[in-house]
Write a protein that holds these residues in place. Structure first.
Motif, PDB file in Angstrom:
ATOM      1  N   ASP A   1      -2.751   0.093  -3.595  1.00 16.09           N
ATOM      2  CA  ASP A   1      -1.867  -1.167  -3.553  1.00 16.09           C
ATOM      3  C   ASP A   1      -1.045  -1.319  -4.765  1.00 16.09           C
ATOM      4  O   ASP A   1      -1.220  -2.017  -5.529  1.00 16.09           O
ATOM      5  CB  ASP A   1      -2.340  -2.336  -3.266  1.00 16.09           C
ATOM      6  CG  ASP A   1      -1.796  -3.491  -2.688  1.00 16.09           C
ATOM      7  OD1 ASP A   1      -0.351  -3.210  -2.775  1.00 16.09           O
ATOM      8  OD2 ASP A   1      -2.135  -4.636  -2.188  1.00 16.09           O
ATOM      9  N   THR A   2      -0.080  -0.175  -4.853  1.00 15.58           N
ATOM     10  CA  THR A   2       0.514   0.087  -6.371  1.00 15.58           C
ATOM     11  C   THR A   2       1.952   0.063  -6.289  1.00 15.58           C
ATOM     12  O   THR A   2       2.870   0.225  -7.315  1.00 15.58           O
ATOM     13  CB  THR A   2       0.126   1.503  -7.009  1.00 15.58           C
ATOM     14  OG1 THR A   2       0.328   2.418  -5.755  1.00 15.58           O
ATOM     15  CG2 THR A   2      -1.388   1.365  -7.333  1.00 15.58           C
TER      16      THR A   2
ATOM     17  N   ALA B   1       4.553   3.030  -8.745  1.00 14.47           N
ATOM     18  CA  ALA B   1       3.912   4.394  -8.464  1.00 14.47           C
ATOM     19  C   ALA B   1       3.325   4.589  -6.908  1.00 14.47           C
ATOM     20  O   ALA B   1       2.859   3.384  -6.415  1.00 14.47           O
ATOM     21  CB  ALA B   1       2.568   4.385  -9.269  1.00 14.47           C
ATOM     22  N   GLU B   2       3.379   5.540  -6.235  1.00 14.66           N
ATOM     23  CA  GLU B   2       3.161   5.619  -5.025  1.00 14.66           C
ATOM     24  C   GLU B   2       2.158   7.021  -4.809  1.00 14.66           C
ATOM     25  O   GLU B   2       1.870   7.289  -3.522  1.00 14.66           O
ATOM     26  CB  GLU B   2       4.333   6.111  -4.145  1.00 14.66           C
ATOM     27  CG  GLU B   2       5.506   4.849  -4.110  1.00 14.66           C
ATOM     28  CD  GLU B   2       6.556   5.079  -3.163  1.00 14.66           C
ATOM     29  OE1 GLU B   2       6.757   6.085  -2.369  1.00 14.66           O
ATOM     30  OE2 GLU B   2       7.644   4.060  -3.144  1.00 14.66           O
TER      31      GLU B   2
ATOM     32  N   THR C   1       6.399  10.344  -4.023  1.00 14.67           N
ATOM     33  CA  THR C   1       5.881   9.484  -2.880  1.00 14.67           C
ATOM     34  C   THR C   1       4.428   9.744  -2.651  1.00 14.67           C
ATOM     35  O   THR C   1       3.828   8.869  -1.863  1.00 14.67           O
ATOM     36  CB  THR C   1       6.517   9.772  -1.768  1.00 14.67           C
ATOM     37  OG1 THR C   1       6.670  11.279  -1.390  1.00 14.67           O
ATOM     38  CG2 THR C   1       8.102   9.491  -1.906  1.00 14.67           C
ATOM     39  N   SER C   2       3.669  10.659  -3.102  1.00 10.65           N
ATOM     40  CA  SER C   2       2.294  10.989  -2.743  1.00 10.65           C
ATOM     41  C   SER C   2       1.725  12.008  -3.498  1.00 10.65           C
ATOM     42  O   SER C   2       2.451  12.795  -4.123  1.00 10.65           O
ATOM     43  CB  SER C   2       2.052  11.252  -1.261  1.00 10.65           C
ATOM     44  OG  SER C   2       0.862  11.566  -1.099  1.00 10.65           O
ATOM     45  N   ALA C   3       0.372  12.150  -3.721  1.00  6.96           N
ATOM     46  CA  ALA C   3      -0.220  13.189  -4.468  1.00  6.96           C
ATOM     47  C   ALA C   3      -1.584  13.400  -3.616  1.00  6.96           C
ATOM     48  O   ALA C   3      -2.144  12.721  -2.947  1.00  6.96           O
ATOM     49  CB  ALA C   3      -0.720  12.813  -5.777  1.00  6.96           C
TER      50      ALA C   3
ATOM     51  N   TRP D   1       0.706  -1.002   0.236  1.00  7.00           N
ATOM     52  CA  TRP D   1       0.018   0.104  -0.079  1.00  7.00           C
ATOM     53  C   TRP D   1       0.616   1.162  -0.049  1.00  7.00           C
ATOM     54  O   TRP D   1       1.999   1.346   0.796  1.00  7.00           O
ATOM     55  CB  TRP D   1      -0.904   0.003   1.238  1.00  7.00           C
ATOM     56  CG  TRP D   1      -2.114  -0.941   1.276  1.00  7.00           C
ATOM     57  CD1 TRP D   1      -2.077  -1.863   0.359  1.00  7.00           C
ATOM     58  CD2 TRP D   1      -3.238  -1.015   2.077  1.00  7.00           C
ATOM     59  NE1 TRP D   1      -3.366  -2.520   0.597  1.00  7.00           N
ATOM     60  CE2 TRP D   1      -3.993  -2.129   1.739  1.00  7.00           C
ATOM     61  CE3 TRP D   1      -3.666  -0.458   3.001  1.00  7.00           C
ATOM     62  CZ2 TRP D   1      -4.983  -2.467   2.310  1.00  7.00           C
ATOM     63  CZ3 TRP D   1      -4.829  -0.472   3.713  1.00  7.00           C
ATOM     64  CH2 TRP D   1      -5.688  -1.761   3.391  1.00  7.00           C
ATOM     65  N   GLU D   2       0.426   2.189  -0.899  1.00  9.66           N
ATOM     66  CA  GLU D   2       1.170   3.221  -1.105  1.00  9.66           C
ATOM     67  C   GLU D   2       0.541   4.591  -0.360  1.00  9.66           C
ATOM     68  O   GLU D   2       1.071   5.415   0.452  1.00  9.66           O
ATOM     69  CB  GLU D   2       1.816   3.428  -2.292  1.00  9.66           C
ATOM     70  CG  GLU D   2       2.941   2.497  -2.656  1.00  9.66           C
ATOM     71  CD  GLU D   2       4.048   2.649  -1.942  1.00  9.66           C
ATOM     72  OE1 GLU D   2       4.325   3.568  -1.195  1.00  9.66           O
ATOM     73  OE2 GLU D   2       5.039   1.670  -2.171  1.00  9.66           O
ATOM     74  N   ASP D   3      -0.765   5.015  -1.105  1.00 10.31           N
ATOM     75  CA  ASP D   3      -1.386   6.138  -1.141  1.00 10.31           C
ATOM     76  C   ASP D   3      -2.736   6.048  -0.810  1.00 10.31           C
ATOM     77  O   ASP D   3      -3.116   4.959  -0.923  1.00 10.31           O
ATOM     78  CB  ASP D   3      -1.105   7.267  -2.077  1.00 10.31           C
ATOM     79  CG  ASP D   3      -1.119   8.683  -2.101  1.00 10.31           C
ATOM     80  OD1 ASP D   3      -1.347   9.163  -0.718  1.00 10.31           O
ATOM     81  OD2 ASP D   3      -0.847   9.386  -2.893  1.00 10.31           O
ATOM     82  N   ILE D   4      -3.737   7.140  -0.374  1.00 13.05           N
ATOM     83  CA  ILE D   4      -4.977   6.863   0.084  1.00 13.05           C
ATOM     84  C   ILE D   4      -5.469   8.069  -0.717  1.00 13.05           C
ATOM     85  O   ILE D   4      -4.770   9.181  -0.286  1.00 13.05           O
ATOM     86  CB  ILE D   4      -5.050   6.547   1.348  1.00 13.05           C
ATOM     87  CG1 ILE D   4      -6.660   6.254   1.627  1.00 13.05           C
ATOM     88  CG2 ILE D   4      -4.677   7.559   2.364  1.00 13.05           C
ATOM     89  CD1 ILE D   4      -7.002   5.762   3.038  1.00 13.05           C
ATOM     90  N   SER D   5      -6.780   8.227  -1.022  1.00  8.95           N
ATOM     91  CA  SER D   5      -7.283   9.517  -1.732  1.00  8.95           C
ATOM     92  C   SER D   5      -8.783   9.365  -1.340  1.00  8.95           C
ATOM     93  O   SER D   5      -9.201   8.284  -1.302  1.00  8.95           O
ATOM     94  CB  SER D   5      -6.936   9.777  -3.107  1.00  8.95           C
ATOM     95  OG  SER D   5      -7.468  10.938  -3.427  1.00  8.95           O
TER      96      SER D   5
END
Length: 196
Positions: free
Chosen positions: A55-56, A102-103, A165-167, A27-31
């Motif tokens: 989960d990228t 990709a994160e 690392t994030s957006a 898991w990397e990012d959450i939006s």
């Protein structure tokens, strides 16, 4: 796990909840954003939006497809409270040419998704998945192909932490912030013919 945690602005834990029907591979990012059609009615009844969990992660760039989990944002009722498990809906996507690490993930106001590659391939690029493709993939179980949208213009440099690392999308829905290890870049979202 897999678990998500709600914290306040001071970092105090408010709640922990299990994401049902999910695995946490990388898991990397959450939006946060509007829910896909099949989840929209339930979310509307709860006056909630959805959380999109990316989960990228793919440091070795070998995953033929990656996963996004979608849950209706749970209600956090108080400090230490544990909400019931949040059932996740799932869809898989792949990149148009080769596996990519990709994160960074953001849900746009129209429900489209923007993914920003980390930079391991020598460029930092935007990829998109339309809201319609997300809904179709959830319903059918098919793996969708993310569309290459363009280069960010950010030059990756691993030695200085110049990797994405994030957006996050600004509350007004008009600005996308893309974060590297030490900097934040801002992009103005442009709507062209109904496509952002």
């Amino acid at each position: 796990g897999p678990n998500l945690y709600a914290v306040d602005m001071s970092g105090k834990l408010l709640a922990q909840f299990k994401v049902a029907n999910a695995l946490a591979r990388d898991w990397e990012d959450i939006s946060r954003g509007g829910c896909p059609p099949e989840m929209a009615e339930a979310a509307s009844q709860q006056k909630r939006e959805c959380l999109y969990i990316a989960d990228t992660g793919d440091n070795d760039q070998v995953r033929p497809q990656v996963t996004i989990y979608i849950v209706i944002e749970p209600q956090v009722s108080g400090a230490g409270a544990q909400p019931p498990p949040a059932p996740a809906r799932t869809f898989h996507y792949r990149y148009p040419d080769k596996p990519t690490d990709a994160e960074a993930l953001a849900v746009l106001p129209n429900g489209d998704l923007t993914i920003v590659s980390k930079g391991r391939n020598g460029t930092i690029d935007f990829f998109g998945i339309s809201a319609a493709a997300v809904a179709k993939a959830i319903a059918s179980g098919e793996t969708v192909v993310a569309e290459y949208v363009g280069n960010t213009g950010i030059q990756p440099e691993p030695k200085t932490g110049q990797l994405v690392t994030s957006a996050a999308l600004a509350p007004d829905g008009k600005t996308l912030a893309v974060r590297t290890y030490y900097e934040v870049y801002f992009f103005e979202l442009v709507n062209e013919g109904g496509k952002t």
